[in-house]
Each structure stands twice: as structure tokens, then as C-alpha cells.
Design a protein around this motif. Structure first.
Motif, PDB file in Angstrom:
ATOM      1  N   TYR A 186       4.186  12.792  -1.825  1.00 46.48           N
ATOM      2  CA  TYR A 186       3.267  11.812  -2.426  1.00 46.48           C
ATOM      3  C   TYR A 186       3.228  10.521  -1.601  1.00 46.48           C
ATOM      4  CZ  TYR A 186       0.737   9.105  -5.895  1.00 46.48           C
ATOM      5  OH  TYR A 186      -0.207   8.331  -6.517  1.00 46.48           O
ATOM      6  N   LEU A 190       0.087   8.594   0.013  1.00 41.27           N
ATOM      7  CA  LEU A 190      -0.210   7.155  -0.133  1.00 41.27           C
ATOM      8  C   LEU A 190      -0.458   6.517   1.241  1.00 41.27           C
ATOM      9  CD1 LEU A 190       2.110   5.577  -2.874  1.00 41.27           C
ATOM     10  CD2 LEU A 190      -0.291   6.215  -3.039  1.00 41.27           C
ATOM     11  N   THR A 193      -3.858   7.515   2.331  1.00 43.25           N
ATOM     12  CA  THR A 193      -4.851   6.743   1.569  1.00 43.25           C
ATOM     13  C   THR A 193      -4.948   5.320   2.125  1.00 43.25           C
ATOM     14  OG1 THR A 193      -4.281   7.990  -0.430  1.00 43.25           O
ATOM     15  CG2 THR A 193      -5.471   5.918  -0.753  1.00 43.25           C
ATOM     16  N   HIS A 197      -8.270   3.912   3.995  1.00 43.71           N
ATOM     17  CA  HIS A 197      -8.984   2.764   3.434  1.00 43.71           C
ATOM     18  C   HIS A 197      -9.045   1.631   4.448  1.00 43.71           C
ATOM     19  CE1 HIS A 197      -9.254   4.888  -0.155  1.00 43.71           C
ATOM     20  NE2 HIS A 197      -8.498   4.183  -0.967  1.00 43.71           N
TER      21      HIS A 197
ATOM     22  N   ILE B 159      -6.160   5.250  -8.698  1.00 43.26           N
ATOM     23  CA  ILE B 159      -4.710   5.028  -8.840  1.00 43.26           C
ATOM     24  C   ILE B 159      -4.042   4.858  -7.479  1.00 43.26           C
ATOM     25  CG2 ILE B 159      -2.538   6.124  -9.564  1.00 43.26           C
ATOM     26  CD1 ILE B 159      -4.019   7.166 -12.014  1.00 43.26           C
ATOM     27  N   LYS B 160      -4.291   5.808  -6.574  1.00 41.00           N
ATOM     28  CA  LYS B 160      -3.686   5.686  -5.234  1.00 41.00           C
ATOM     29  C   LYS B 160      -4.177   4.406  -4.547  1.00 41.00           C
ATOM     30  CE  LYS B 160      -2.635  10.442  -3.765  1.00 41.00           C
ATOM     31  NZ  LYS B 160      -3.594  11.403  -4.329  1.00 41.00           N
ATOM     32  N   THR B 161      -5.458   4.095  -4.745  1.00 44.98           N
ATOM     33  CA  THR B 161      -6.011   2.890  -4.111  1.00 44.98           C
ATOM     34  C   THR B 161      -5.340   1.638  -4.663  1.00 44.98           C
ATOM     35  OG1 THR B 161      -8.107   4.043  -3.810  1.00 44.98           O
ATOM     36  CG2 THR B 161      -8.151   1.648  -3.594  1.00 44.98           C
ATOM     37  N   GLN B 163      -2.364   1.519  -5.947  1.00 40.66           N
ATOM     38  CA  GLN B 163      -0.977   1.526  -5.459  1.00 40.66           C
ATOM     39  C   GLN B 163      -0.870   0.952  -4.041  1.00 40.66           C
ATOM     40  OE1 GLN B 163      -0.214   5.732  -6.304  1.00 40.66           O
ATOM     41  NE2 GLN B 163       1.475   5.146  -7.643  1.00 40.66           N
ATOM     42  N   VAL B 164      -1.765   1.390  -3.163  1.00 42.99           N
ATOM     43  CA  VAL B 164      -1.641   0.920  -1.778  1.00 42.99           C
ATOM     44  C   VAL B 164      -2.145  -0.515  -1.630  1.00 42.99           C
ATOM     45  CG1 VAL B 164      -1.684   3.242  -0.793  1.00 42.99           C
ATOM     46  CG2 VAL B 164      -3.818   1.954  -0.944  1.00 42.99           C
ATOM     47  N   LEU B 165      -3.209  -0.865  -2.357  1.00 46.28           N
ATOM     48  CA  LEU B 165      -3.711  -2.243  -2.291  1.00 46.28           C
ATOM     49  C   LEU B 165      -2.631  -3.217  -2.780  1.00 46.28           C
ATOM     50  CD1 LEU B 165      -7.410  -2.668  -3.501  1.00 46.28           C
ATOM     51  CD2 LEU B 165      -6.282  -3.982  -1.728  1.00 46.28           C
ATOM     52  N   SER B 167       0.587  -2.676  -2.888  1.00 48.68           N
ATOM     53  CA  SER B 167       1.752  -2.664  -1.996  1.00 48.68           C
ATOM     54  C   SER B 167       1.594  -3.637  -0.837  1.00 48.68           C
ATOM     55  CB  SER B 167       1.995  -1.257  -1.430  1.00 48.68           C
ATOM     56  OG  SER B 167       2.370  -0.397  -2.460  1.00 48.68           O
TER      57      SER B 167
END
Lengths: 208, 208
Positions: A186, A190, A193, A197, B159-161, B163-165, B167
């Protein structure tokens, strides 16, 4: 020459033995736990002998950080720039970096989340001139510059871009360590992702 | 009714007094330093009295985290979605968040970098189902969903977006706190760079 080289090898071996002994204390209790007398005892040396190899405790800690950070960065520097897009290089670099750091998670956490000067000298990256102290950060900055030169990336500020790109990876990595998160597949998703992005943008209409 | 309301107000006031007293110990020495007897002494109460307001020490710590995290998120929730692009809302939200957190930097560092279960229950975000525990993260996730619904953002995994944003912002924030970095104007520039890149992409050719 052969003799000198052997002497040098012995010198490096002893330095390495000292560092390994120091790391045990360092990881369990931070700087304060690194005690030259104890290290000397562990490796069957006198403390005086250790001073032949390292000027003081700070020199041991600095060498320890440098050694581990170079080991951590080694995977990344083996990625060949010519065969991949900048995006793929950075995504792969981040994944390798995270996986490697997790082998040294306590060391990394202690070093990267410490306010001690001896660590900040190696790890601070918000001051633009200090970004490239860590080998992995230096490599990221170089990769972005290559991408700009080749026209693969937009004309952008490579230092600020390296700072924010690295911060995202760092934020994920710190959460993995703090949450003791086990699902590395996972985490790789991430990272993909994040890099997707960052390179392609999440706006439907890619205008400012 | 007037009497009851007064009683409730008094109840909240005492809870707030207990939390403020607890925070002093908490920030200086973590969970272990939070001692119900000492807190009682500080506010002129008996420890038994405190149990009327909080079941145990964990309940005090949880309430403390919740209170501060809601204060930290308050600025963000005041941003009006209709008047701005999603990109501007998130950039402004991140800046307000960072500035606000810096008022509580020791509290935030203790909570966000702790492996104690009582903190992780409030802060973990790598497990997708736990992302929206912190009010600021919940708000980010909602904002992204609005952006996707409005067609302002690409079809992406919110959700993944989130999470990474998050982070990336978290990584910058942790570095600001660790490095005790003072140049907040530069931090705002980094946030702008981060959000710009994330929304518009850094590839010259915006194809995968």
C-alpha cells in the motif's frame, strides 16, 4: 604500497567496528547513551585508542550518520537515468529509499527527528543552501535538474521543487515508522499516487 | 433551564481547567508526566474530584488531543468553498494549518510523533479507514470530494490523494518544527510551490 594498503584496510576495519558498537547505544538511547568508555570495553579497546580514530564523540556520531545515510542512498544512486523517465526514476527512488530506511528505522527516526545540532548539521533542508547535505536529497535535486535540462519537466525552481517533493516522501515515511505500518504494498501505491499527481497534476483543467 | 445551563457551563469550565493543567505536564514530559495527583494539587482539587470529570488519565489525554486538534482545524473550516478554487482552498488551508500548529508546536510534535496507542488512536492515517480522525484531514478529504464532484479535479482516488497531499504538508511542518525554522514567508512559498505542482503537474508534457 601493499603494506600501506593493508594498514589502511585495518584502519577502516577498526573505524567500522567502533561505529557499529556506537550505533547500538545510539539507537537505544540517542546521543547521551553513546559512551566512549563502554564502546571501548565492548570492542576490547582502551578509550585512548578510540581517540586515534575519532577526535571526539561528535565525530563518531557524524561518521555514523554519514555511513548509514550513504548506505540508505546507495540503492537510489544505482538507478540509471537514461533508461527511464524522470517520473519513473523518482517514483522508484522513493520506493527504494523507503524500503531501505525501514531496515534502519530507529536510526533514521532518531537522526531525522532530533533537534540536536550534530544531527541538524546533516539533516536540515529548509534553508535552501542546506538541501543537498543528505545523499538522497542531493540525488533528487540532480535528477530534477537533468529533467529540466532535457525539457522533460517544466521550467521550475529545482530547489523548492526538491524540497516539497522530498517532504511528501518524508511525511509518508515518518508516518510508516510512527504507525509501525506493515502493508508496504500500500505504501508503494501511495508513492505512485504521490508521484503521478505531482508530475501530471490533479486539476481537471491544467491551468493555474 | 437557566440553572442547568449554569451547571453545564461550570462543568465545562472545570474540565477545561483540568485539561490546561494536564497540558503543562504533557508537553514537558509526555504521557508519563501527566499525574492526576499533581494536576489536582495545581488546581486545588482532590484527585477523586477529577474522576467525576474524566474516567482516567487516558480520557484526559484523549480530550486534550481532541481539544487542541479542533482548535488547530478551526481556521481551516472557516474557509468558504464557494468563493475559491479547490487549489486555493487547499493552499490557504495548509498555510493556516501550519501557522496555527506552530502556536502549539511542542503539543503537536508530542502527539504526532508518538507511538503510544492513545495518540495513534487519534493520529494514524495510513490505514485508509482511519484517515479522517483528525479534523484537518477530514476537511481535506471533503474538499477533494467536492472538487471531484464539481469536475474541478480529475477522477482520482480521494482517500489516497488526501493521504499523499496531507503527507507533504506534514513533512514540511515536521521539518519546520525540528529545524526550528523561522522564515515563515519561505514556508508559505514552499506550500504554494507544493500545491501548484500537485494541482498543475511538473511534467512539461502532461501525459503519463
Amino acid at each position: 604500497m601493499a603494506n600501506l594498503s593493508l594498514k589502511e584496510q585495518k584502519h577502516e576495519l577498526i573505524k567500522s567496528t567502533i561505529l557499529n558498537a556506537a550505533e547500538k547505544y545510539f539507537v537505544s538511547g540517542g546521543i547521551d547513551a553513546v559512551n566512549l568508555r563502554k564502546i571501548a570495553q565492548d570492542i576490547g579497546y582502551s578509550a585512548t585508542n578510540i581517540y586515534k580514530y575519532f577526535q571526539d564523540k561528535d565525530a563518531i556520531i557524524q561518521a555514523l550518520i554519514e555511513k548509514r545515510m550513504q548506505e540508505i542512498a546507495q540503492n537510489i544512486t544505482s538507478i540509471k537515468p537514461d533508461q527511464n523517465s524522470i517520473k519513473d526514476i523518482i517514483a522508484l527512488g522513493f520506493k527504494l529509499h523507503i524500503h531501505k530506511v525501514l531496515e534502519y528505522r530507529e536510526h533514521y527516526k532518531t537522526v531525522m527527528l532530533s533537534k540536536e545540532k550534530v544531527f541538524l548539521d546533516a539533516t536540515s533542508m529548509l534553508e535552501p543552501t542546506t538541501l543537498n547535505r543528505l545523499p538522497a536529497q542531493r540525488r533528487l535535486l540532480e535528477t530534477l535538474k537533468i529533467g529540466i535540462d532535457k525539457g522533460e519537466l517544466r521550467e521550475l525552481d529545482p530547489i523548492k521543487t526538491a524540497q516539497v517533493l522530498w517532504s511528501g516522501m518524508f511525511g509518508i515515511l515518518i508516518r510508516v515508522i510512527i504507525e509501525d505500518y506493515k502493508d508496504l504494498a500500500y505504501i508503494d501505491q501511495l508513492v505512485d499516487t504521490y508521484v503521478d499527481h505531482m508530475f501530471l497534476g490533479i486539476n481537471a483543467n491544467k491551468k493555474a
